[in-house]
Design a protein around this motif. Structure first.
Motif, mmCIF file in Angstrom:
data_model
loop_
_atom_site.group_PDB
_atom_site.id
_atom_site.type_symbol
_atom_site.label_atom_id
_atom_site.label_comp_id
_atom_site.label_asym_id
_atom_site.label_seq_id
_atom_site.Cartn_x
_atom_site.Cartn_y
_atom_site.Cartn_z
ATOM 1 N N MET A 41 32.941 48.487 32.611
ATOM 2 C CA MET A 41 32.470 48.116 33.945
ATOM 3 C C MET A 41 33.663 47.997 34.886
ATOM 4 O O MET A 41 34.058 46.895 35.321
ATOM 5 C CB MET A 41 31.684 46.811 33.885
ATOM 6 N N VAL A 42 34.251 49.138 35.169
ATOM 7 C CA VAL A 42 35.428 49.177 36.025
ATOM 8 C C VAL A 42 35.082 48.627 37.412
ATOM 9 O O VAL A 42 34.068 48.998 38.004
ATOM 10 C CB VAL A 42 35.949 50.626 36.133
ATOM 11 N N GLY A 43 35.938 47.751 37.930
ATOM 12 C CA GLY A 43 35.711 47.194 39.254
ATOM 13 C C GLY A 43 34.942 45.899 39.286
ATOM 14 O O GLY A 43 34.753 45.309 40.362
ATOM 15 N N THR A 44 34.460 45.412 38.110
ATOM 16 C CA THR A 44 33.776 44.116 38.068
ATOM 17 C C THR A 44 34.720 43.011 38.539
ATOM 18 O O THR A 44 35.889 42.951 38.139
ATOM 19 C CB THR A 44 33.303 43.816 36.633
ATOM 20 N N THR A 45 34.229 42.132 39.402
ATOM 21 C CA THR A 45 35.036 41.009 39.879
ATOM 22 C C THR A 45 34.983 39.874 38.859
ATOM 23 O O THR A 45 33.900 39.410 38.483
ATOM 24 C CB THR A 45 34.521 40.499 41.234
ATOM 25 N N VAL A 46 36.156 39.408 38.431
ATOM 26 C CA VAL A 46 36.264 38.299 37.479
ATOM 27 C C VAL A 46 36.967 37.142 38.193
ATOM 28 O O VAL A 46 38.099 37.297 38.660
ATOM 29 C CB VAL A 46 37.057 38.707 36.216
ATOM 30 N N VAL A 47 36.286 36.001 38.286
ATOM 31 C CA VAL A 47 36.823 34.834 38.998
ATOM 32 C C VAL A 47 37.089 33.711 37.997
ATOM 33 O O VAL A 47 36.201 33.334 37.213
ATOM 34 C CB VAL A 47 35.845 34.336 40.081
ATOM 35 N N LEU A 48 38.307 33.187 38.004
ATOM 36 C CA LEU A 48 38.660 32.014 37.211
ATOM 37 C C LEU A 48 38.498 30.805 38.134
ATOM 38 O O LEU A 48 39.345 30.517 38.987
ATOM 39 C CB LEU A 48 40.105 32.134 36.711
#
Length: 928
Positions: A41-48
């Motif tokens: 899933m290239v481009g998925t936003t991952v927020v910590l």
């Protein structure tokens, strides 16, 4: 090419040790994949959430957060049209925590209306790949392919910006031309691996072999990186096949259609059941003297088929098994049986023009083609995940195309009252098989190793191509007869077998407190090309025999030697070894500027052997050369969804196999022959600049410019039979058509891509302007001051073969999720281009501009079914070839005769016109 394996081991050990020091404690890393396709899933936003930091999933599907304190963390994963995922994870001292996150498409309920993803996420992923790619790439998703009017990869290619297609004589797309660079300057990959070519003379891949429904996506790279194979001046086409899904997947497709050209005439077919795949000399030995009974005439029996129906079937099934779904597989198949036709008018040129290079024609030919194309494609893949760090895959792809073609020609000899009627049956079958065993291993936090072992085989067979002719008067008169003429039988076949190995080592670390990716690897390929050609020419047993039908015709050989197999240069073995190594680095110079660069070295060793006598120079030979191919990319990120890329790369193009053989096959006008003594491979320096904007979802704006300086481009010239550049001097007066190197060529232009959706309506448009020029030495016929007709050499500057100044695509799209309706109207404009480079000055054959309109529609029926329709060439666009000379000047010259087809007497002479009509296809799909 020999590699220093001790050095390689030491280098690998160094990176393993170095990576252990570079690995940071308290790290969260993971991979994000699609629940249905298992694609990254290239481009998925991952927020910590605890730190507020975010990042996008990289092209390999991974993300990494480093230098964290021990404790609990909450991560959020967001992607348009997918369910947002929340994941909580604990991080302990000196620990690397690895996650495997699966994203599911969203299905929302709103006022009792089911709203499901209609493919926009598929398009979004394509845009994300384009955005995050280091090279300049255009991507067509599986869903867009499915909704397009096209059923083969070749025809899908014409929708990509800057791409035109070269069609076969059945009107179907066959070879792509990228930014005006002919097919010799393009390479084709399957899942990133180069495949063998079935073409009988060259290296390029006929893309009409591949059913479009086998693809997960189509990638067209217009720039190269050091990690990519270097023989792609024009670009690289990567066919990404369907991958193993995360859960049970079942798709079935069935369709039927019709070509309107058979509303006005019958389809002419022949009996191919008796065709021998091997020539008499292959069955009985080279010393065998063939006899007329070795040539049965059943394949010259022609019959009519009324209203033939095209049929297409497709089937895909995939699933995952065992604990943790470690084993996945998919099998995807396609079968297409299509009938196409062509009504053509053609003026056959004389071997030499008139004085002042005014064209001269020997025959007016009325041609009809009837072609049945049976296309089979199979893709299957198995992958096994040992754990989150190690995965292996086995991929097998097989395609086969059988063309059964009947060609009927009626011509007037020298445009007079005699008609030659020629009938030809041709069965050609081509296959490509590719098998790849691949592995991906995450050796440490930043260090990855991947490899691939590959076998590829391609074959092309044309067994017993049979043609005979008879001659009669246009208007029968007393005493006139229909006379039997000649017959020819030709067997030819060739094959490519490749063994290849690839490896890549990638390490990610920080250099001067900035992200740095170091990558190096290598490739070695061993190719064996074999070629066989044998022809027999027969004449009537009785001179002047009356022709009634083929069963009553009696043939013999002109002389005893004509019945024997005569070994020549068309029968050869060509071995090619290519070894390559590269080093590539990518450095984040600032928060907005990233640089990538490196060097690729390719070593080529070629060894060929023909069946020509040793007395012929270059009857066998060895050719070696090494190319240093630097490349670099600067990527400036204006905003998260907006950037500018500046790229430079050097690339090469190796000559075709037949171009390095000191012999050749007879053409329609000239004998063709290779040029091993002086022909060099081509290289080019390439510069690209592109602005990219991805506003939202599948929208995009791409504006770019390119420039290519091409060294030693290969064009064809007409040479004297005793020219010193020809290894085999044939003597006599007949000229030879042979490949030669021009000094240089340039190719430049710009392109623009625009995609915008307004609710259910969408506009997809692209335009490319291209300009190129090369100078070729040609011959010019003139009358000297003494009144003697003679020939001189004269340089002519023209565009490169296949280059169109203007190319445009416009698609109007309507997608209504509530109604389950998808509609697309697609228009393609291709400007004029040189279709055939004539060795005579001013007599190149130009293809006139074409305008083609296609249409497709799909309607979902229930949860799993949909019905669809496709219509191609609604404008009934003909294929027209022109000479850029005045028809009026031709009429005024000695020997000029009135010619049909002419529409612009002051500017051009029309020499060929083919009509194909509209084709229709209607079908149903089932998806589970």
């Amino acid at each position: 090419m020999k590699y220093n394996y001790s050095f390689l081991k030491l280098t690998l050990l160094f990176f393993l040790v170095a990576s252990s020091f570079l690995a940071h404690a308290q790290t969260i890393k993971g991979k994000v994949t699609d629940a249905e396709t298992r694609e990254p899933m290239v481009g998925t936003t991952v927020v910590l959430k605890e730190t507020g930091k975010s990042q996008y999933v990289r092209l390999d599907g991974y993300f990494t957060f480093k230098n964290l304190k021990p404790g609990e963390y909450n991560l959020e994963f967001r992607f348009v049209s997918y369910k947002t995922r929340q994941v909580q994870v604990k991080v302990a001292d000196a620990q690397i925590t690895t996650l495997n996150v699966v994203m599911e498409p969203v299905t929302n309920q709103l006022n009792s209306v089911s709203v499901v993803d209609n493919g926009s996420s598929n398009d979004k992923r394509s845009r994300t790949i384009e955005k995050n790619s280091n090279q300049l790439v255009n991507v067509v998703s599986a869903r867009n392919i499915e909704l397009s009017p096209d059923i083969t990869v070749a025809n899908v290619m014409q929708r990509v910006s800057g791409v035109t297609i070269e069609r076969s004589n059945s009107g179907e797309g066959r070879y792509p031309i990228i930014r005006g660079m002919d097919k010799r300057y393009i390479n084709t990959l399957v899942n990133g691996i180069k495949i063998s070519s079935p073409d009988n003379k060259s290296r390029f891949i006929p893309l009409d072999l591949f059913p479009a429904e086998l693809l997960e996506r189509l990638e067209v790279s217009k720039t190269l990186l050091p990690s990519m194979e270097g023989d792609a001046i024009g670009g690289t086409i990567n066919l990404v096949m369907k991958d193993a899904p995360s859960k049970t997947l079942l798709q079935v497709n069935a369709a039927a259609g019709y070509n309107a050209i058979f509303a006005g005439r019958n389809f002419e077919q022949f009996d191919h059941s008796s065709i021998s795949k091997a020539a008499p000399s292959e069955v009985n030995g080279n010393s065998y003297a063939a006899v007329p009974t070795d040539f049965p005439n059943r394949n010259l029996h022609f019959s009519n088929k009324t209203n033939p129906i095209n049929t297409n079937f497709g089937f895909t099934f995939g699933d995952r098994f065992f604990k943790d779904k470690k084993l996945g597989f998919i099998i995807s198949t396609s079968y297409q049986d299509n009938f196409t036709g062509n009504n053509s008018t053609y003026y056959l040129p004389a071997a030499q023009p008139n004085v002042n290079n005014v064209p001269n024609f020997t025959d007016l030919e009325a041609r009809t083609y009837s072609t049945e194309s049976r296309r089979i494609g199979v893709n299957n893949k198995f992958d096994y995940k040992f754990n989150n760090k190690n995965k292996i895959s086995l991929v097998n792809v097989f395609v086969r195309l059988d063309d059964y073609q009947t060609r009927k020609i009626s011509d007037t000899i020298a445009l007079n009252s005699l008609i030659d009627a020629l009938s030809r049956s041709k069965w050609q079958y081509q296959t490509i098989y590719n098998s790849s065993l691949q592995g991906i291993h995450q050796l440490s936090d930043g260090l990855k190793f991947d490899w691939s072992l590959d076998y590829s085989q391609a074959n092309n067979h044309t067994p017993d191509q049979a043609e005979f002719s008879h001659e009669y008067q246009i208007v029968a008169s007393t005493g006139s007869t229909d006379k039997l003429q000649s017959m020819s039988r030709i067997w030819s076949h060739n094959g490519d077998v490749d063994y290849s190995a690839y490896f890549n080592l990638t390490d990610n670390f920080k250099l001067l407190n900035r992200k740095f990716e170091l990558k190096f690897g290598g490739m070695e390929r061993n190719k064996t090309r074999t070629s066989y050609y044998n022809s027999y020419s027969l004449t009537p047993t009785v001179v002047g025999a009356v022709y009634t039908n083929i069963d009553n015709a009696s043939f013999t050989f002109k002389n005893t030697g004509a019945s024997l197999f005569s070994p020549d240069g068309n029968n050869y073995t060509f071995i090619e070894n290519v070894g390559a190594g590269y080093a590539q680095g990518k450095w984040e110079l600032t928060d907005k500027l990233e640089a990538l660069g490196g060097l690729r070295i390719e070593y080529t060793k070629q060894n060929y052997d023909t069946q020509l006598s040793n007395s012929v120079p270059a009857s066998s030979g060895i050719i070696n050369y090494t190319d240093f191919l630097p490349s670099g990319v600067l990527n400036y990120k204006i905003k998260e969804n907006e950037d500018i890329k500046l790229s430079y790369y050097k690339a090469l193009a190796r000559p075709a196999f037949a171009e390095l053989i000191p012999d050749g096959q007879p053409g329609e006008v000239y004998k063709e022959q290779g040029n091993p003594l002086t022909l060099n491979h081509t290289t080019a320096d390439n510069i690209d600049l592109r602005y990219e904007l991805f506003p939202k979802n599948a929208d995009e704006i791409l504006i770019g410019a390119f420039y290519k300086k091409i060294h030693n481009p290969i064009e064809y010239a007409l040479l004297n039979p005793n020219d010193p550049r020809l290894a085999q001097n044939t003597g006599g007066t007949s000229a030879i058509l042979a490949p030669v190197n021009n000094a240089s060529a340039t190719n430049y232009g710009f392109e623009a891509v625009f995609t915008k959706y307004f609710g259910p309506f969408g506009v997809v448009a692209n335009y490319t302007y291209t300009k190129s020029q090369t100078t070729t030495s040609k011959y010019y016929v003139y009358r000297s001051d003494a009144g003697i007709i003679t020939v001189r050499s004269q340089d002519e500057t023209t565009p490169l073969q296949g280059q169109s100044d203007h190319i445009g695509n416009l698609a109007l799209i309507y997608k209504n999720q509530k109604l389950g309706v998808n509609v697309q109207g697609a228009f393609v404009y291709t400007g004029q281009r040189i279709a055939f480079v004539n060795p005579a000055y001013g007599l190149d054959y130009w293809q006139a501009p074409t305008e083609q309109l296609d249409f497709s529609i799909e309607k979902t029926v229930g949860k799993h079914f949909s019905i669809y329709g496709k219509a191609n060439n609604l404008t009934n666009t003909p294929y027209v070839l022109e000479l850029h000379q005045s028809y009026n000047n031709y009429l005024a010259a000695p020997g000029g005769r009135p010619l049909a087809l002419q529409t612009d007497a002051n500017k051009v002479i029309t020499v060929q016109k083919d009509n194909f009509k509209t084709s229709y296809l209607f079908g149903m799909r089932y998806k589970f």
